[in-house]
Each structure stands twice: as structure tokens, then as C-alpha cells.
Design a protein around this motif. Structure first.
Motif, PDB file in Angstrom:
ATOM      1  N   TRP A 215       0.836  -1.199   0.000  1.00 38.19           N
ATOM      2  CA  TRP A 215       0.000   0.000   0.000  1.00 38.19           C
ATOM      3  C   TRP A 215       0.873   1.252   0.000  1.00 38.19           C
ATOM      4  CZ3 TRP A 215      -5.102  -0.491  -0.765  1.00 38.19           C
ATOM      5  CH2 TRP A 215      -5.684  -1.740  -0.490  1.00 38.19           C
ATOM      6  N   GLN A 216       0.399   2.274  -0.701  1.00 37.94           N
ATOM      7  CA  GLN A 216       1.148   3.533  -0.761  1.00 37.94           C
ATOM      8  C   GLN A 216       0.177   4.696  -0.882  1.00 37.94           C
ATOM      9  OE1 GLN A 216       4.889   3.596  -3.073  1.00 37.94           O
ATOM     10  NE2 GLN A 216       4.019   5.344  -4.180  1.00 37.94           N
ATOM     11  N   ASP A 217       0.499   5.797  -0.214  1.00 38.25           N
ATOM     12  CA  ASP A 217      -0.310   7.007  -0.326  1.00 38.25           C
ATOM     13  C   ASP A 217       0.000   7.695  -1.649  1.00 38.25           C
ATOM     14  OD1 ASP A 217      -1.658   6.892   2.152  1.00 38.25           O
ATOM     15  OD2 ASP A 217       0.128   7.602   3.179  1.00 38.25           O
ATOM     16  N   VAL A 218      -1.049   8.077  -2.363  1.00 36.85           N
ATOM     17  CA  VAL A 218      -0.874   8.812  -3.617  1.00 36.85           C
ATOM     18  C   VAL A 218      -1.722  10.073  -3.565  1.00 36.85           C
ATOM     19  CG1 VAL A 218      -0.311   6.793  -5.013  1.00 36.85           C
ATOM     20  CG2 VAL A 218      -2.699   7.466  -4.741  1.00 36.85           C
ATOM     21  N   GLU A 219      -1.233  11.126  -4.193  1.00 35.85           N
ATOM     22  CA  GLU A 219      -1.970  12.383  -4.276  1.00 35.85           C
ATOM     23  C   GLU A 219      -2.686  12.440  -5.617  1.00 35.85           C
ATOM     24  OE1 GLU A 219      -2.158  14.611  -1.827  1.00 35.85           O
ATOM     25  OE2 GLU A 219      -0.867  13.355  -0.562  1.00 35.85           O
ATOM     26  N   GLU A 220      -3.940  12.901  -5.597  1.00 36.66           N
ATOM     27  CA  GLU A 220      -4.684  13.006  -6.841  1.00 36.66           C
ATOM     28  C   GLU A 220      -5.586  14.232  -6.797  1.00 36.66           C
ATOM     29  OE1 GLU A 220      -7.020   9.497  -7.215  1.00 36.66           O
ATOM     30  OE2 GLU A 220      -8.383  10.021  -5.582  1.00 36.66           O
ATOM     31  N   MET A 221      -5.882  14.744  -7.977  1.00 30.83           N
ATOM     32  CA  MET A 221      -6.790  15.881  -8.104  1.00 30.83           C
ATOM     33  C   MET A 221      -8.182  15.365  -8.451  1.00 30.83           C
ATOM     34  SD  MET A 221      -4.958  18.533  -7.436  1.00 30.83           S
ATOM     35  CE  MET A 221      -6.065  19.834  -7.977  1.00 30.83           C
ATOM     36  N   VAL A 222      -9.166  15.799  -7.692  1.00 27.68           N
ATOM     37  CA  VAL A 222     -10.554  15.421  -7.970  1.00 27.68           C
ATOM     38  C   VAL A 222     -11.383  16.700  -8.052  1.00 27.68           C
ATOM     39  CG1 VAL A 222     -10.362  13.171  -6.859  1.00 27.68           C
ATOM     40  CG2 VAL A 222     -11.094  15.152  -5.511  1.00 27.68           C
ATOM     41  N   MET A 223     -12.488  16.622  -8.763  1.00 27.90           N
ATOM     42  CA  MET A 223     -13.386  17.765  -8.878  1.00 27.90           C
ATOM     43  C   MET A 223     -14.456  17.668  -7.783  1.00 27.90           C
ATOM     44  SD  MET A 223     -11.950  19.342 -11.267  1.00 27.90           S
ATOM     45  CE  MET A 223     -13.157  20.663 -11.494  1.00 27.90           C
ATOM     46  N   LYS A 224     -14.603  18.726  -7.017  1.00 29.60           N
ATOM     47  CA  LYS A 224     -15.566  18.770  -5.925  1.00 29.60           C
ATOM     48  C   LYS A 224     -16.637  19.803  -6.231  1.00 29.60           C
ATOM     49  CE  LYS A 224     -15.954  19.380  -0.933  1.00 29.60           C
ATOM     50  NZ  LYS A 224     -15.231  19.657   0.339  1.00 29.60           N
ATOM     51  N   ARG A 225     -17.895  19.397  -6.066  1.00 22.03           N
ATOM     52  CA  ARG A 225     -19.017  20.312  -6.288  1.00 22.03           C
ATOM     53  C   ARG A 225     -19.234  21.169  -5.041  1.00 22.03           C
ATOM     54  NH1 ARG A 225     -22.494  18.849 -10.476  1.00 22.03           N
ATOM     55  NH2 ARG A 225     -24.313  19.676  -9.359  1.00 22.03           N
ATOM     56  N   CYS A 226     -19.388  22.460  -5.226  1.00 20.05           N
ATOM     57  CA  CYS A 226     -19.614  23.363  -4.093  1.00 20.05           C
ATOM     58  C   CYS A 226     -20.510  24.524  -4.535  1.00 20.05           C
ATOM     59  CB  CYS A 226     -18.285  23.884  -3.549  1.00 20.05           C
ATOM     60  SG  CYS A 226     -17.264  24.731  -4.769  1.00 20.05           S
ATOM     61  N   ARG A 227     -21.062  25.210  -3.547  1.00 23.10           N
ATOM     62  CA  ARG A 227     -21.940  26.347  -3.831  1.00 23.10           C
ATOM     63  C   ARG A 227     -21.252  27.634  -3.417  1.00 23.10           C
ATOM     64  NH1 ARG A 227     -27.241  24.828  -4.767  1.00 23.10           N
ATOM     65  NH2 ARG A 227     -27.767  22.661  -4.262  1.00 23.10           N
ATOM     66  N   VAL A 239      -9.739  19.755  -6.218  1.00 24.17           N
ATOM     67  CA  VAL A 239      -9.275  19.586  -4.839  1.00 24.17           C
ATOM     68  C   VAL A 239      -8.263  18.441  -4.807  1.00 24.17           C
ATOM     69  CG1 VAL A 239      -9.925  19.010  -2.473  1.00 24.17           C
ATOM     70  CG2 VAL A 239     -11.461  20.400  -3.882  1.00 24.17           C
ATOM     71  N   GLN A 240      -7.174  18.683  -4.136  1.00 22.01           N
ATOM     72  CA  GLN A 240      -6.167  17.625  -4.017  1.00 22.01           C
ATOM     73  C   GLN A 240      -6.464  16.781  -2.783  1.00 22.01           C
ATOM     74  OE1 GLN A 240      -2.060  18.924  -3.591  1.00 22.01           O
ATOM     75  NE2 GLN A 240      -1.341  17.118  -4.669  1.00 22.01           N
ATOM     76  N   ARG A 241      -6.403  15.470  -2.973  1.00 22.44           N
ATOM     77  CA  ARG A 241      -6.649  14.586  -1.835  1.00 22.44           C
ATOM     78  C   ARG A 241      -5.653  13.428  -1.860  1.00 22.44           C
ATOM     79  NH1 ARG A 241     -12.116  11.030  -3.240  1.00 22.44           N
ATOM     80  NH2 ARG A 241     -11.176   9.749  -4.908  1.00 22.44           N
ATOM     81  N   SER A 242      -5.495  12.818  -0.711  1.00 19.99           N
ATOM     82  CA  SER A 242      -4.587  11.682  -0.577  1.00 19.99           C
ATOM     83  C   SER A 242      -5.407  10.418  -0.353  1.00 19.99           C
ATOM     84  CB  SER A 242      -3.634  11.908   0.605  1.00 19.99           C
ATOM     85  OG  SER A 242      -2.801  10.777   0.792  1.00 19.99           O
ATOM     86  N   ARG A 243      -4.992   9.355  -0.998  1.00 22.05           N
ATOM     87  CA  ARG A 243      -5.661   8.072  -0.782  1.00 22.05           C
ATOM     88  C   ARG A 243      -4.624   6.949  -0.884  1.00 22.05           C
ATOM     89  NH1 ARG A 243      -6.659   4.987  -5.384  1.00 22.05           N
ATOM     90  NH2 ARG A 243      -6.258   6.054  -7.366  1.00 22.05           N
ATOM     91  N   LYS A 244      -4.968   5.815  -0.313  1.00 22.84           N
ATOM     92  CA  LYS A 244      -4.082   4.665  -0.366  1.00 22.84           C
ATOM     93  C   LYS A 244      -4.441   3.791  -1.554  1.00 22.84           C
ATOM     94  CE  LYS A 244      -2.533   4.054   4.408  1.00 22.84           C
ATOM     95  NZ  LYS A 244      -1.118   4.258   4.016  1.00 22.84           N
ATOM     96  N   THR A 245      -3.426   3.305  -2.235  1.00 23.57           N
ATOM     97  CA  THR A 245      -3.637   2.389  -3.340  1.00 23.57           C
ATOM     98  C   THR A 245      -2.547   1.332  -3.323  1.00 23.57           C
ATOM     99  OG1 THR A 245      -4.148   2.244  -5.705  1.00 23.57           O
ATOM    100  CG2 THR A 245      -2.266   3.624  -5.071  1.00 23.57           C
ATOM    101  N   VAL A 246      -2.743   0.292  -4.098  1.00 24.77           N
ATOM    102  CA  VAL A 246      -1.758  -0.786  -4.177  1.00 24.77           C
ATOM    103  C   VAL A 246      -0.765  -0.479  -5.289  1.00 24.77           C
ATOM    104  CG1 VAL A 246      -1.404  -3.253  -4.625  1.00 24.77           C
ATOM    105  CG2 VAL A 246      -3.398  -2.488  -3.314  1.00 24.77           C
TER     106      VAL A 246
END
Length: 269
Positions: A215-227, A239-246
Motif C-alpha cells: 500500500w502507498q499514499d498517492v496524491e490526486e486531483m478530484v473535482m468537488k461540487r460546491c456552492r 481539490v487535491q486529496r490523498s488516498r491509499k492504493t496498491v
């Protein structure tokens, strides 16, 4: 789950308690059964078919995503080992549950993922994998186990590379076996270089070292809906977020570098 009561319920007393010893590292290793025949009948390339190796890696990745408690997997040829921490409570540490669930899921994934690696080449018959559960008391013994499997990968690959070079050059299998009988690693390296101009060190790392999945933490850009505050307009913003992947690596696990770079695997033990 509540089971219906009946006069037959006494048969449950015959079930064996196979809960694994607490505080130990759990390794579930699966091996292909009669895989020499399976690889021959499906036309695997010799000495290594990268499609088959990558298929095995994909199956192991699927297993890890299904069972997040697996912290590391190591595979080579037709085998894979899955490592669970001493603190795991997966399936209440029942050996039969752990082994059968992981091996059956891996086997089903092998069939399910086949076309992604072999295209329209048909699967003539499904593969079979056997499994075993091994306990290791310390990080040191766990590392020695993984070192043993990686050393086995190197030894077998060096022999098979020489063997198939000799066979493809016109020698019979019996003659190739006789030629290699009693030879050292340096002898085999010399045969490859002097007779086939192959530098063993230049071969792909996946063939020489096998595959390590962790497992490794990876940074990714995702689109977040907001008002917006003013007019409640819905907008999307990155929005940049961190998640674990193989991740799959083809590196040395015998030395200390891998373990220094991935301290989370054994942290606390």
C-alpha cells in the motif's frame, strides 16, 4: 447469524478449532497446481511470459483491494504470498477461512481477468491453486521467509533462462539438463553471455526479483461540487486529496532498503 435449533446441532462439536496463534505474522501462500501443464497447453512463452506474470499481479492486487488487512504480497512464477499483521482479526484468525477465501478469490480473479492480458486467446480449462497458512513469530523470520522466496525466484529464473536458451538453440531438453547439471550461478551467467550474448543483469527485474505489492499514499486531483456564498450557484473546483492504493514493485526485499522505505509495514512490531 442465528442457526435454527434442531436435534442434529450436536454435529457442530466435530468441527475443529483452527484459530491461529495470536501475536504472529500470518502468511497465506498459494501455488498453481500442475501449472507446467497449464502453461504448456495455453502456449505461455518460455522462460517467462510477462502476460502471465502481470495477470498474477493483477489477481493479487484484486485480493488486496478486497481484503485491506493484507499489508504486503510477494509473487513469482505461479505462486503468491499474502502477509497479514500479528494484530489482524480477519475471519477471527481462522486458518481455514483465511486460506480458502483468499485462494478462491484469487482463482476466480484469474479467470475473470484472463482476457485483459491474453486477449482473444481462449482459456482451455480453469487453473487450480492450492494454499497453505504459515505463522512467523517475528519481523526477522517474516523477512527471512520473503528473502527465501525471492532467492528462489532468482535461482529458478537463472536456470530456466539458460535451459530455454539451450533448447531454442537446438539442444534436446535432456541434453540441456545434462549441460546445466552441477553448474554454479557464475557458470550459468557465463553460458548466457558467451554463447547467447545475454547479460543476465539486463533482464527485466520482474523476472529476476518477482513482484512486491504494498500500500502507498498517492496524491490526486478530484473535482468537488460546491456552492458559492452569494447566489448558491453550484460550481466544480479541483481539490487535491490523498488516498491509499496498491503499488507493484520489482525490487530487492533481502536487503534493508525496501524496509527502510516502507517502515509502515512492520511499524510497531
Amino acid at each position: 447469524r442465528i442457526m435454527a435449533k434442531s436435534r442434529f446441532e450436536y454435529v457442530k462439536q466435530f468441527e475443529q478449532n483452527d484459530k491461529l496463534l495470536l501475536g504472529t505474522w500470518i502468511v497465506i501462500r498459494l501455488d498453481g497446481r500442475n501449472f507446467h501443464r497449464f502453461s504448456d497447453e495455453h502456449g505461455f512463452l518460455k522462460p517467462n511470459d510477462e502476460r502471465a506474470l502481470q495477470l498474477m499481479n493483477k489477481c493479487a492486487e484484486c485480493v488486496m483491494f478486497e481484503f485491506h488487512e493484507i499489508v504486503l504480497s510477494y509473487g513469482q512464477s505461479d505462486e503468491f504470498s499474502f502477509v497479514l499483521r500479528p494484530s489482524t482479526t480477519l475471519f477471527s484468525r481462522r486458518a481455514s477461512k483465511l486460506m480458502t477465501t483468499i485462494v478462491s478469490y484469487f482463482s476466480s480473479m484469474y479467470v475473470y481477468q484472463w482476457r485483459g492480458f491474453f486477449g482473444e486467446k481462449p482459456m482451455i480449462y480453469p487453473p487450480t491453486f492450492d494454499g497453505r497458512v504459515i505463522l512467523y513469530p517475528t519481523v526477522e523470520t517474516l523477512r527471512d521467509y520473503l528473502s527465501w522466496r525471492q532467492a528462489d525466484c532468482h535461482i529458478n529464473n537463472l536456470y530456466n533462462t539458460c535451459f530455454w536458451c539451450l533448447v531454442k538453440s537446438g539442444q534436446t531438453a535432456e541434453a540441456a539438463e545434462a549441460r546445466l547439471s552441477g553448474t554454479s550461478s557464475s557458470d550459468k551467467n557465463e553460458i548466457l553471455f558467451s554463447e547467447f550474448t545475454i547479460n543476465y543483469n539486463d533482464l527485466p527485474e520482474i523476472f529476476k526479483k518477482g513482484s512486491i505489492l504494498t500500500w502507498q499514499d498517492v496524491e490526486e486531483m478530484v473535482m468537488k461540487r460546491c456552492r458559492t456564498k452569494d447566489d448558491e450557484t453550484v460550481m466544480e473546483r479541483p481539490v487535491q486529496r490523498s488516498r491509499k492504493t496498491v503499488v507493484t514493485l520489482h525490487v530487492d526485499v533481502i536487503g534493508d532498503d525496501f524496509w527502510r522505505e516502507h517502515p509502515d509495514i512492520t511499524e510497531g512490531y
